[in-house]
Design an enzyme around this catalytic site. Structure first.
Site, PDB file in Angstrom:
ATOM      1  N   ARG A  77     -12.757   0.387  -4.485  1.00 48.86           N
ATOM      2  CA  ARG A  77     -12.174   0.389  -3.144  1.00 48.86           C
ATOM      3  C   ARG A  77     -11.756   1.802  -2.716  1.00 48.86           C
ATOM      4  O   ARG A  77     -11.647   2.114  -1.541  1.00 48.86           O
ATOM      5  CB  ARG A  77     -10.965  -0.552  -3.161  1.00 48.86           C
ATOM      6  CG  ARG A  77     -10.375  -0.810  -1.839  1.00 48.86           C
ATOM      7  CD  ARG A  77      -9.408  -1.972  -1.865  1.00 48.86           C
ATOM      8  NE  ARG A  77      -9.134  -2.348  -0.502  1.00 48.86           N
ATOM      9  CZ  ARG A  77      -8.212  -1.762   0.243  1.00 48.86           C
ATOM     10  NH1 ARG A  77      -7.461  -0.820  -0.267  1.00 48.86           N
ATOM     11  NH2 ARG A  77      -8.046  -2.111   1.495  1.00 48.86           N
TER      12      ARG A  77
ATOM     13  N   CYS B 131       0.823  -1.202   0.000  1.00 50.31           N
ATOM     14  CA  CYS B 131       0.000   0.000   0.000  1.00 50.31           C
ATOM     15  C   CYS B 131       0.866   1.264   0.000  1.00 50.31           C
ATOM     16  O   CYS B 131       1.786   1.389   0.809  1.00 50.31           O
ATOM     17  CB  CYS B 131      -0.875  -0.024   1.240  1.00 50.31           C
ATOM     18  SG  CYS B 131      -1.975   1.371   1.316  1.00 50.31           S
TER      19      CYS B 131
HETATM   20  P1  RVP Z   1      -0.518  -6.851   4.095  1.00 54.83           P
HETATM   21  O1  RVP Z   1      -1.001  -8.051   4.895  1.00 54.83           O
HETATM   22  O2  RVP Z   1       0.454  -6.020   4.838  1.00 54.83           O
HETATM   23  O3  RVP Z   1      -0.020  -7.265   2.746  1.00 54.83           O
HETATM   24  O4  RVP Z   1      -1.794  -5.916   3.870  1.00 54.83           O
HETATM   25  C1  RVP Z   1      -2.977  -6.358   3.264  1.00 54.83           C
HETATM   26  C2  RVP Z   1      -3.997  -5.254   3.337  1.00 54.83           C
HETATM   27  O5  RVP Z   1      -3.556  -4.127   2.557  1.00 54.83           O
HETATM   28  C3  RVP Z   1      -5.350  -5.595   2.738  1.00 54.83           C
HETATM   29  O6  RVP Z   1      -6.166  -6.349   3.582  1.00 54.83           O
HETATM   30  C4  RVP Z   1      -5.921  -4.210   2.450  1.00 54.83           C
HETATM   31  O7  RVP Z   1      -6.507  -3.621   3.584  1.00 54.83           O
HETATM   32  C5  RVP Z   1      -4.694  -3.409   2.089  1.00 54.83           C
HETATM   33  N1  RVP Z   1      -4.545  -3.210   0.648  1.00 54.83           N
HETATM   34  C6  RVP Z   1      -4.904  -4.016  -0.382  1.00 54.83           C
HETATM   35  N2  RVP Z   1      -4.559  -3.415  -1.534  1.00 54.83           N
HETATM   36  C7  RVP Z   1      -3.985  -2.256  -1.192  1.00 54.83           C
HETATM   37  C8  RVP Z   1      -3.462  -1.235  -2.087  1.00 54.83           C
HETATM   38  O8  RVP Z   1      -3.345  -1.445  -3.280  1.00 54.83           O
HETATM   39  N3  RVP Z   1      -3.112  -0.100  -1.537  1.00 54.83           N
HETATM   40  N4  RVP Z   1      -3.974  -2.148   0.146  1.00 54.83           N
END
Ligand code: RVP
Length: 503
Positions: A418, A319
């Protein structure tokens, strides 16, 4: 004048747990990781519970039907990704719900007039040694016989021999009738000393096989998360745009729990979606909302009727929301504040609304910290993306196996819903990246290892359940210098890979 929070926003790696008194009873085998998923009144039971506090992220690279079955076997829940057509998402949910643990649809079938060469070809391609013989050569045709490696010797039989000449015909086969339970099927397998049992319906058509080895694996999964019909529990992500069409399709497919999947959930769109669900379905459809990072966000979604509330903005491994938009909060600070708001809400209303810490878990011990800080369960993307069961491709990069992992806000996923704020239906700029994560093997092995660590830490803290951990744990902030002290230091590592393995 803007409000400035003077406490820095902190993340998991800035904390450690201080051990508490451990009695002789504080042993990992005595720890329960059962946890509520949906809200409940004090003294009552939640409608949805999980046997382990892990759920998989609403992401294309993480949660499809395969992941959902694998995780439910361990006691957790997958939220099947919503950035796909309503039909495809509902079909995935249906697949999970119709998956009967231990009952395997037959995918290697021949007709009676197929030849030994056909059988050998199928065996080579599938790796399976049991081939059903049905009148039409499909997995649902009328069963006429079975071919296993006991039925032929390649050195003695010409490859153009017809299957009907060497198969074990139906009249010599042991089979079970559709509707029997897995344990009844297993009794028949043992009484008759066979390795597999074909299950047929009242018309004699093949329904599935039960294999001796699968029953053993079923026995190895005591935490399996099943509904009253013995089907796996499954969740699905929805958005605040097409919910009026998507939710009915998911409910028809048998989904157990929904979550609104959004990068930022303190919004009128979420309240509208929750209102619509509660008006249409009352309390029969369970739906979580989020994501929020403070008390105001929690209270808003609690008042709007959310069944659980997800916490976390910008902490996901893929993210880049914080860099792109400058919004978010360190995950530890967010969970601590929202957990306090949840406890206050309980005090005020008698209603316990579980909270889910979403994103940012890097080390296994972060799971324990998230729970100790008040999370009831944890959503993970990167963690699950690394396993065999995630839907993404396994690729070789610089001599190492990797799995692909991309954010829902990346140009690859294009999940504009989203990030939707009500404008055009398109992704205006990226909030996620496309990446690789090191391939890590099977979900079963990894989840068990991670949770062994969680249980072990809980024993060090002298607690045997998640509520006890939430109420009794003592956390300490760590200074930058003491973080260095926490790793191997002031020694020359013999094997550099150790440093990597510790991650
Ligand atoms: P991680 O477990 O740290 O990989 O995080 C997963 C979380 O990141 C997802 O459950 C969602 O809330 C968030 N996410 C998913 N896509 C993206 C993005 O493209 N920014 N963020």
């Amino acid at each position: 004048m803007a409000i400035v929070l003077t406490e820095p926003s902190r993340t998991f790696s800035e904390y450690l747990l201080v051990p508490g008194y451990s009695s002789a009873e504080a042993r990992p085998e005595n720890v329960s990781l059962a946890t509520p998923i949906t809200k409940f009144k004090k003294g009552e039971e939640p409608k949805i519970k999980a046997n382990i506090p892990l759920v998989s992220a609403v992401m294309q690279a993480v949660s499809d039907d395969g992941m959902a079955v694998a995780l439910a076997k361990e006691g957790g829940i997958s939220f099947i990704f919503g950035s796909q057509s309503i039909e495809n998402q509902a079909a995935m949910v249906k697949k999970v719900k119709s998956y009967k643990a231990g009952f395997v649809p037959s995918d290697t079938n021949v007709k009676p007039d197929s030849t030994l060469a056909d059988v050998l070809e199928i065996k080579k391609n599938s790796g399976h040694s049991t081939v059903a013989v049905t009148d039409d050569g499909t997995g649902h045709g009328k069963l006429v016989g079975l071919v296993t490696s006991k039925d032929y010797r390649v050195s003695r039989l010409s490859t153009d021999t017809k299957v009907s000449e060497f198969m074990t015909p139906l009249e010599n086969l042991v089979y079970g009738n559709a509707g029997i339970t897995l344990s009844e099927a297993n009794d028949i397998i043992w009484e008759n000393k066979v390795n597999q049992l074909p299950i047929v319906d009242k018309d004699g058509c093949l329904v599935a096989f039960v294999f001796r080895k699968d029953y053993d694996s079923h026995k190895q999964n005591p935490n399996e998360l099943l509904d009253d019909n013995k089907s796996f529990i499954v969740g699905a992500g929805i958005n605040t745009r097409d919910y009026e069409e998507r939710i009915p399709a998911l409910v028809d497919a048998g989904v157990d729990v929904l979550t609104i999947d959004s990068s930022e959930g303190y919004s009128e769109w979420q309240a509208r979606t929750l209102k619509w669900v509660k008006e249409k379905y009352g309390d029969t459809v369970k739906i979580g909302a989020g994501n929020v990072v403070d008390k105001e966000g929690f209270d808003f979604l609690a008042k709007s009727g959310a069944d659980f509330i997800k916490v976390g903005i910008g902490g996901g491994s893929i993210c880049i929301t914080r860099e792109q938009k400058g919004i978010g909060r360190g995950q530890a600070s967010a969970v601590l504040e929202v957990a306090a708001a949840r406890d206050e809400w309980l005090e005020k209303t008698g209603e316990y609304i579980p909270i889910c810490s979403d994103g940012g878990i890097v080390y296994d011990y972060h799971m324990t910290l998230a729970l100790a800080m008040g999370a009831d369960f944890i959503m993970l993307g990167r963690y699950f993306a690394r396993f065999d069961e995630s839907p993404s491709a396994k690729v070789m990069v610089n001599g190492n196996y990797m799995k692909e992992y991309w954010g829902e806000g990346s140009a690859r996923a294009r999940n504009w819903q989203r990030y939707d704020l009500g404008g055009d239906s398109k992704l205006k700029f990226e909030e996620g990246v496309d990446s690789y994560v090191p391939y890590a093997g099977s979900l079963h092995d990894n989840v068990n290892l991670s949770l062994e660590k969680v249980k072990s830490t809980m024993c060090n803290c002298g607690v045997l359940s998640i509520p006890e951990l939430q109420h009794n744990s003592k956390l300490t902030l760590v200074s930058a210098t003491s973080i260095i002290e926490g790793g191997a230091h002031d020694v020359v590592l013999k094997d550099n890979s150790v440093a990597t393995v510790r991650r």
